[in-house]
Write an enzyme that holds these catalytic residues in place. Structure first.
Site, PDB file in Angstrom:
ATOM      1  N   ASP A  79       0.827  -1.210   0.000  1.00 50.45           N
ATOM      2  CA  ASP A  79       0.000   0.000   0.000  1.00 50.45           C
ATOM      3  C   ASP A  79       0.863   1.262   0.000  1.00 50.45           C
ATOM      4  O   ASP A  79       1.965   1.265   0.537  1.00 50.45           O
ATOM      5  CB  ASP A  79      -0.915  -0.030   1.235  1.00 50.45           C
ATOM      6  CG  ASP A  79      -2.049   0.979   1.137  1.00 50.45           C
ATOM      7  OD1 ASP A  79      -2.409   1.371   0.005  1.00 50.45           O
ATOM      8  OD2 ASP A  79      -2.575   1.374   2.191  1.00 50.45           O
ATOM      9  N   HIS A 133       1.954   3.521  -9.150  1.00 48.00           N
ATOM     10  CA  HIS A 133       1.799   2.083  -9.402  1.00 48.00           C
ATOM     11  C   HIS A 133       2.996   1.542 -10.201  1.00 48.00           C
ATOM     12  O   HIS A 133       3.465   0.437  -9.937  1.00 48.00           O
ATOM     13  CB  HIS A 133       0.490   1.799 -10.141  1.00 48.00           C
ATOM     14  CG  HIS A 133      -0.729   2.168  -9.327  1.00 48.00           C
ATOM     15  ND1 HIS A 133      -0.859   1.842  -7.997  1.00 48.00           N
ATOM     16  CD2 HIS A 133      -1.866   2.845  -9.648  1.00 48.00           C
ATOM     17  CE1 HIS A 133      -2.014   2.299  -7.538  1.00 48.00           C
ATOM     18  NE2 HIS A 133      -2.639   2.916  -8.521  1.00 48.00           N
ATOM     19  N   LEU A 142      10.907 -20.092  -4.945  1.00 50.59           N
ATOM     20  CA  LEU A 142       9.894 -19.266  -4.272  1.00 50.59           C
ATOM     21  C   LEU A 142       8.499 -19.518  -4.848  1.00 50.59           C
ATOM     22  O   LEU A 142       8.301 -19.502  -6.061  1.00 50.59           O
ATOM     23  CB  LEU A 142      10.258 -17.780  -4.445  1.00 50.59           C
ATOM     24  CG  LEU A 142       9.254 -16.787  -3.848  1.00 50.59           C
ATOM     25  CD1 LEU A 142       9.276 -16.827  -2.320  1.00 50.59           C
ATOM     26  CD2 LEU A 142       9.533 -15.356  -4.334  1.00 50.59           C
TER      27      LEU A 142
HETATM   28  C1  IPE Z   1      -5.397  -2.824  -0.059  1.00 48.95           C
HETATM   29  O1  IPE Z   1      -5.077  -1.468  -0.201  1.00 48.95           O
HETATM   30  C2  IPE Z   1      -5.385  -3.524  -1.381  1.00 48.95           C
HETATM   31  C3  IPE Z   1      -4.086  -3.615  -2.045  1.00 48.95           C
HETATM   32  C4  IPE Z   1      -2.937  -3.208  -1.584  1.00 48.95           C
HETATM   33  C5  IPE Z   1      -4.123  -4.236  -3.333  1.00 48.95           C
HETATM   34  P1  IPE Z   1      -6.185  -0.352  -0.317  1.00 48.95           P
HETATM   35  O2  IPE Z   1      -5.463   0.939  -0.435  1.00 48.95           O
HETATM   36  O3  IPE Z   1      -7.170  -0.680  -1.374  1.00 48.95           O
HETATM   37  O4  IPE Z   1      -6.899  -0.472   1.101  1.00 48.95           O
HETATM   38  P2  IPE Z   1      -7.879   0.547   1.851  1.00 48.95           P
HETATM   39  O5  IPE Z   1      -8.958   0.902   0.901  1.00 48.95           O
HETATM   40  O6  IPE Z   1      -7.065   1.737   2.225  1.00 48.95           O
HETATM   41  O7  IPE Z   1      -8.354  -0.206   3.049  1.00 48.95           O
HETATM   42  C1  IPE Z   2      -1.764   0.195  -3.314  1.00 48.54           C
HETATM   43  O1  IPE Z   2      -1.488   1.555  -3.309  1.00 48.54           O
HETATM   44  C2  IPE Z   2      -1.937  -0.345  -4.711  1.00 48.54           C
HETATM   45  C3  IPE Z   2      -3.288  -0.815  -5.028  1.00 48.54           C
HETATM   46  C4  IPE Z   2      -4.306  -0.820  -4.223  1.00 48.54           C
HETATM   47  C5  IPE Z   2      -3.484  -1.325  -6.365  1.00 48.54           C
HETATM   48  P1  IPE Z   2      -2.659   2.612  -3.286  1.00 48.54           P
HETATM   49  O2  IPE Z   2      -3.047   2.938  -4.677  1.00 48.54           O
HETATM   50  O3  IPE Z   2      -3.768   2.155  -2.402  1.00 48.54           O
HETATM   51  O4  IPE Z   2      -1.923   3.854  -2.628  1.00 48.54           O
HETATM   52  P2  IPE Z   2      -2.541   4.904  -1.605  1.00 48.54           P
HETATM   53  O5  IPE Z   2      -3.061   4.128  -0.431  1.00 48.54           O
HETATM   54  O6  IPE Z   2      -3.630   5.644  -2.313  1.00 48.54           O
HETATM   55  O7  IPE Z   2      -1.375   5.776  -1.247  1.00 48.54           O
HETATM   56 MG    MG Z   3      -4.158   2.398  -0.435  1.00 45.98          MG
END
Ligand code: IPE
Ligand code: IPE
Ligand code: MG
Length: 255
Positions: free
Chosen positions: A25, A42, A136
């Site tokens: 995240d 991303h 892995l």
């Molecule tokens: C969780 O992250 C899903 C992934 C990392 C793929 P999110 O950014 O979607 O989670 P929330 O919405 O903050 O809980």
């Molecule tokens: C996690 O990073 C990646 C996915 C959920 C695909 P985020 O896109 O949730 O990044 P933040 O939380 O907005 O910083």
């Molecule tokens: Mg996120």
């Protein structure tokens, strides 16, 4: 790349995790800090993923499960979702060969039926190319939700009950455990969530019952093998009691 943690942990006879799971995240916030679009975050996240996978290979970790796209991530702006889908395709195109050469077995967990044909094809190719690899065990969770996983496990069980192959009395935690995702792997030892949030976000809710939970403020694109070592060192200092007392464990260790 430094392998300080593995050497240190091994020399101190401490535990290395066999199965690590990661909620990757913080991509969006990493990009925002740089006045870049979320998609740039991303892309940077893919680089961090490569470093961490290679780090796990170098450290002899048995299994790594990565949360790449949750069943709730469809709620994001359409443009972000479609750019993530393209990124999955291009990443599979560019990475699978090298992962195969590193003896990595790739598997996907989640409901892949929701993806377009091109992505499903890439997923299938990656899985079948690497199916016999013994290094892995890399699992990528896409369109995955922990509640979906548990609900899904009940379908084959219900089917067996209907056919008379199982009775209601046979339904218990051990049985359900056989039908959730990753059932053939050792249960996750270490859960890592980057990006500062301290929540599970519907990841492996069944499988995490006894997993050690590690949260870091580091945003995913900044995560690397060094950060992995820090998490592994933290893990090695945990006492996993599984319901027992600390004293009982001391006795077993010394007996
Ligand atoms: C969780 O992250 C899903 C992934 C990392 C793929 P999110 O950014 O979607 O989670 P929330 O919405 O903050 O809980
Ligand atoms: C996690 O990073 C990646 C996915 C959920 C695909 P985020 O896109 O949730 O990044 P933040 O939380 O907005 O910083
Ligand atoms: Mg996120």
């Amino acid at each position: 790349m430094s392998l300080r943690s593995v050497d240190k942990i091994k020399s101190e006879h401490q535990n290395l995790p066999k199965h690590i799971v990661i909620v990757m995240d913080g991509n969006g916030r990493w990009a925002k800090k740089r006045f870049m679009p979320r998609t740039a975050g991303h892309h940077a996240g893919v680089k961090a993923t490569r470093k961490v996978v290679e780090g796990c290979v170098a450290r002899g970790i048995h299994a790594l499960t990565l949360f790449a796209f949750s069943s709730e991530n469809w709620r994001r702006p359409e443009q972000e979702v479609s750019s993530l889908m393209s990124l999955f395709v291009t990443t599979l195109q560019s990475e699978v060969k090298s992962l195969h050469e590193q003896d990595v077995r790739i598997r996907f967990i989640g409901d892949c039926t929701a993806f377009d044909e091109k992505l499903r094809e890439k997923i299938q190719q990656a899985e079948s190319l690497t199916i016999n690899n013994k290094g892995l065990q890399l699992n990528i969770a896409v369109n995955y939700g922990g509640r979906w996983d548990i609900a899904n496990a009940f379908k084959p069980i219900a089917e067996k009950i209907l056919k008379g192959e199982l009775s209601l009395e046979d339904v218990n935690a051990e049985l359900v455990n056989q039908y959730v995702s990753l059932a053939d792997l050792t249960e996750p030892d270490l859960f890592i969530r980057t990006g500062g949030e301290q929540r599970i976000s519907n990841f492996l809710i069944w499988q995490l019952a006894y997993t050690e939970l590690y949260f870091t403020d580091v945003l995913w694109p900044d995560f690397n093998a060094n950060e992995l070592d820090t998490a592994m060192e933290w893990y090695s200092s945990r006492q996993r009691r599984f319901g027992k007392t600390g004293e009982q464990l001391q006795d077993t260790n010394h007996g």
